[in-house]
Design an enzyme around this catalytic site. Sequence first.
Site, PDB file in Angstrom:
ATOM      1  N   GLN A 144       0.849  -1.189   0.000  1.00 25.66           N
ATOM      2  CA  GLN A 144       0.000   0.000   0.000  1.00 25.66           C
ATOM      3  C   GLN A 144       0.889   1.246   0.000  1.00 25.66           C
ATOM      4  OE1 GLN A 144      -2.194   1.914   3.262  1.00 25.66           O
ATOM      5  NE2 GLN A 144      -4.057   1.326   2.177  1.00 25.66           N
ATOM      6  N   GLY A 149      -9.297  -6.605   8.932  1.00 27.48           N
ATOM      7  CA  GLY A 149      -8.186  -5.916   9.547  1.00 27.48           C
ATOM      8  C   GLY A 149      -7.761  -6.549  10.851  1.00 27.48           C
ATOM      9  N   ARG A 150      -8.381  -6.095  11.959  1.00 25.56           N
ATOM     10  CA  ARG A 150      -7.942  -6.547  13.281  1.00 25.56           C
ATOM     11  C   ARG A 150      -7.982  -8.061  13.446  1.00 25.56           C
ATOM     12  NH1 ARG A 150     -11.876  -2.377  16.169  1.00 25.56           N
ATOM     13  NH2 ARG A 150     -12.825  -2.563  14.096  1.00 25.56           N
ATOM     14  N   TYR A 196      -5.620  11.014   3.964  1.00 19.68           N
ATOM     15  CA  TYR A 196      -4.248  11.224   3.490  1.00 19.68           C
ATOM     16  C   TYR A 196      -4.274  11.960   2.150  1.00 19.68           C
ATOM     17  CZ  TYR A 196      -3.346   8.268   7.465  1.00 19.68           C
ATOM     18  OH  TYR A 196      -3.309   7.764   8.744  1.00 19.68           O
ATOM     19  N   ARG A 215      -7.568   2.236  -2.554  1.00 15.31           N
ATOM     20  CA  ARG A 215      -8.468   2.152  -1.390  1.00 15.31           C
ATOM     21  C   ARG A 215      -9.125   3.516  -1.204  1.00 15.31           C
ATOM     22  NH1 ARG A 215      -9.065  -1.213   3.428  1.00 15.31           N
ATOM     23  NH2 ARG A 215      -9.092  -0.043   5.383  1.00 15.31           N
TER      24      ARG A 215
END
Length: 357
Positions: free
Chosen positions: A98, A312-313, A177, A224
């Site tokens: 990424q 994810g987690r 971002y 993304r």
Amino acid sequence: MTELFSGFQLGGLSLPNRLVMAPMTRVRAAAGGLATPSMAGYYAQRATAGLIVSEGVQPSLIGQSNPGTPGLHTDEQVASWRPVTAAVHTNGGRIFAQLMHGGRVSHPDTTGHQPVGPSAVAAVGDVFTPTGPQPAPVPRALALPEIAEHALSYAGAGRRAIEAGFDGVELHGANGYLISQFLSSNANLRTDGYGGSVTGRIRFAVEAVEATVDAVGADRVGIRLSPGGGFWGVREDDVPALYAALLPELARLRIAYVHLEATADREVLTTLRRIWPGVLIMNPVLPMGPKQTGRDEAEEWLGLGAELISFGRGFIANPDLVERLRTGVPLAPVDEATFYQGGDAGYLTYPAYQYAG
């Protein structure tokens, strides 16, 4: 076997299942933005994922957001990543890097440079620095001739990613971002061709993706996105129109996938699924929200048209997440205190499920 555990062809990659390990910052890189042996172990442990998307990797020094994160803008960084990608491939996995340019979400104490952004508007909140959290500084607004340089930084990092052994790259266009800042209606106050109208605000994203496609090939590029996400104070006043304009431009470039976060309501997200004609990776729950993605959420979104589902987690605490979901055994809880503390605890120390003998 449900569709979640069936194979899928993503460009030139044959994925053994539909589970994607989502990108997650873990701040374990060495000085100079170098990948480490521990990072090789971490990703290799999770190589049963259909696809791994790495933590955010800065495409330039000024693009670095947090201390302790890795880069792909020097020869030394490329060399440091090769054992990581080799370890994933040896374990039968596939991995995209990424590419994450932090834009205004950075600090001079981290990079030695004043952060840059589309406009001189500070992010909301404290940013991480080597000495602890500090208020986000006001970025320097990019001059018009500089914008192409920052779009091209994704392409340069993409080339280096392929040299380092990655199977492809995902541009981080989400979570406040740099790409997200250009898409924004309050972080981007420009009145030139990169701001104002929806057409202007999507321009940087399209040019960054187009440059990366030219550099490494369309089937090695994804992006993304977080429609309507409010990360770092970013606001998008016109989410349906903004993404209805962006997605066809990305479709024209024939990229490998779009990776959506569940940052908008269901109606908006399903509309975007209909607009986007290519492969969709769906992250079904709000990143860092109160709920983690489970098998039910994954299968629901496969039914709504997503081809791949990112977790994810769940992958942090369960290196064998694919097998645990397949067999229905309990998932291990994640220790949030170790997310960013460095070291191998909470990084390499989560075991696979122990079956009774």
